[in-house]
Design an enzyme around this catalytic site. Structure first.
Site, PDB file in Angstrom:
ATOM      1  N   HIS A  95      74.948  40.559  24.890  1.00 46.06           N
ATOM      2  CA  HIS A  95      74.146  41.258  25.902  1.00 46.06           C
ATOM      3  C   HIS A  95      73.003  40.315  26.297  1.00 46.06           C
ATOM      4  CE1 HIS A  95      75.840  45.016  23.842  1.00 46.06           C
ATOM      5  NE2 HIS A  95      76.460  44.849  24.992  1.00 46.06           N
TER       6      HIS A  95
ATOM      7  N   GLU B 160      69.150  40.410  25.257  1.00 41.37           N
ATOM      8  CA  GLU B 160      68.794  40.509  23.843  1.00 41.37           C
ATOM      9  C   GLU B 160      68.427  39.116  23.348  1.00 41.37           C
ATOM     10  OE1 GLU B 160      71.993  42.712  22.033  1.00 41.37           O
ATOM     11  OE2 GLU B 160      71.708  44.387  23.424  1.00 41.37           O
TER      12      GLU B 160
ATOM     13  N   HIS C 253      72.442  41.152  17.670  1.00 39.14           N
ATOM     14  CA  HIS C 253      71.974  41.920  18.835  1.00 39.14           C
ATOM     15  C   HIS C 253      70.559  42.420  18.595  1.00 39.14           C
ATOM     16  CE1 HIS C 253      75.935  42.747  20.913  1.00 39.14           C
ATOM     17  NE2 HIS C 253      76.336  42.199  19.784  1.00 39.14           N
TER      18      HIS C 253
ATOM     19  N   GLU D  87      72.007  44.657  14.464  1.00 34.06           N
ATOM     20  CA  GLU D  87      70.941  45.043  15.394  1.00 34.06           C
ATOM     21  C   GLU D  87      69.608  44.717  14.735  1.00 34.06           C
ATOM     22  OE1 GLU D  87      71.400  46.198  18.417  1.00 34.06           O
ATOM     23  OE2 GLU D  87      73.483  46.910  18.433  1.00 34.06           O
TER      24      GLU D  87
HETATM   25 ZN    ZN Z   1      73.614  44.278  22.175  1.00 39.96          ZN
END
Ligand code: ZN
Length: 369
Positions: free
Chosen positions: A94, A97, A189, A253
């Site tokens: 993404h 990020e 992420h 994350e």
């Molecule tokens: Zn992500």
């Protein structure tokens, strides 16, 4: 340019030419993969596969395979003794990020500055250069839903082309290993929404394989002690490596999304240090697994939007892992409602803006191993 917005080798040669040669030489000197990747978001005609874009650092060979894709291979004399590992560290799947991209940059910078000695072949990835440049999660499609061949099912777009490429590079990398090698893939992420637990990891569904406690200890050492166990096959990058190459893999994350340069890198230092230690075969000093050190969650089921009458009583801004008392109504729809039934039942990824038949939230419950 072809109809699907991807560039042919000739296009790239026409566009890039001397500009690329200069930028590449600058990269070899300074090791700034973020800037090289952003400058050539679509790629370049030359590739590292035929040693065109390879150079040596401290007993290792660095090869630029494509934009945002860097392979580092220790010379055989510098390879660690068994057990040998092949490691993928990916970021920026993404584009907005940025912290994970900066972590990958930090490790690459140290390798190229010859500050650290790589002992295991490692593939570093900055996943989505186009989205990086527009500071968006994605341009057309969510790239982290397109792996395991799901890119074949969508219309031409940059993500379709990039998912296919990333699969090719990762499969080529893992397939180059011998049968006694263990594979690893950490896909880094940061989250859009806040989370009750700042850092958490999704452990891809393992079918019949047990969850690996040593890997959980590694996550904890990276500062990530909340783990959500995957409950089925998906199209994520980490699931791709786990399912196809038996890699120890996680979607990690690491905190909240922020623009480039605005990340508090001290918050990510544990992860950067442990990933560096892994790549350099240094002692990881892992603690034995203990349930008390973790918040472990397993999936209970989805809240699915059935009709246009669907109402979700979880705010879109609710933190991941917000828990509700037993008996709380979380959604209503034509002729039905969702009421919590388990102690500690918590919501992750709530999103009322989905189509009928799609998941509006994932419900999870605490568990132990
Ligand atoms: Zn992500």
């Amino acid at each position: 340019m072809k109809d699907d917005n991807t560039l042919t080798a000739q296009d790239l040669t026409d566009i890039n030419g001397d500009e690329f040669t200069q930028a590449y030489q600058q990269f070899v000197k300074a090791g700034d993969l973020i800037s090289l990747t952003r400058q050539f978001e679509q790629g370049f005609a030359q590739t590292g596969r035929d040693n065109q874009l390879s150079f040596n650092v401290k007993e290792a060979k660095v090869s630029l395979l494509d934009t945002g894709i860097l392979l580092v291979e220790p010379e055989s004399s510098a390879m660690s003794d068994k057990p040998s590992k092949r490691i993928v560290i990916s970021s920026g799947i993404h584009g907005n990020e940025t912290a994970p991209i900066e972590i990958v940059q930090q490790i690459i910078g140290d390798i190229i500055a010859k500050k650290i000695q790589v002992k295991h072949p490692t593939l570093f990835i900055m996943g989505h250069p186009v989205a990086m440049n527009i500071a968006k999660r994605f341009k057309t499609e969510n790239l982290n839903r397109l792996f395991c061949g799901k890119h074949q099912l969508i219309e031409p777009c940059f993500e379709k082309y990039r998912a296919e490429k990333l699969e090719q590079y990762v499969s080529g990398f893992f397939n180059a290993g011998t049968s006694d090698v263990t594979n690893y893939h950490y896909d880094l992420h940061t989250a859009i929404r806040s989370s009750k637990y700042e850092k958490f990891a999704i452990y891809p569904y393992q079918a019949d394989k047990p969850w690996d406690k040593e890997q959980l200890s590694f996550m904890a050492a990276c500062g990530v002690n909340t783990i959500l166990f995957g409950h089925g096959p998906t199209g994520t990058f980490s699931y791709y490596s786990s399912a196809n190459f038996a890699a120890h893999a996680f979607t990690v994350e690491l905190g909240k999304v922020r623009p480039f340069g605005e990340n508090d890198m001290t918050s990510f230092q544990a992860a950067a240090d442990k990933l560096t230690a892994l790549v350099c075969n240094e002692d990881l000093s892992l603690k034995d697994f203990d349930n008390n050190d973790f918040n472990l969650f397993e999936a209970l089921g989805d809240i699915t939007k059935v009709s246009d009458n669907f109402k979700l009583y979880v705010d879109d801004a609710a933190s991941n892992f917000t828990d509700y008392p037993v008996g709380t109504i979380l959604s209503t729809d034509t002729g039905e409602e969702y009421r919590t039934t388990q102690v500690g039942e918590s919501v992750v990824f709530p999103n009322a803006n989905v189509g009928n038949g799609q998941r509006a939230a994932l419900m999870v419950v605490p568990t132990t191993l």
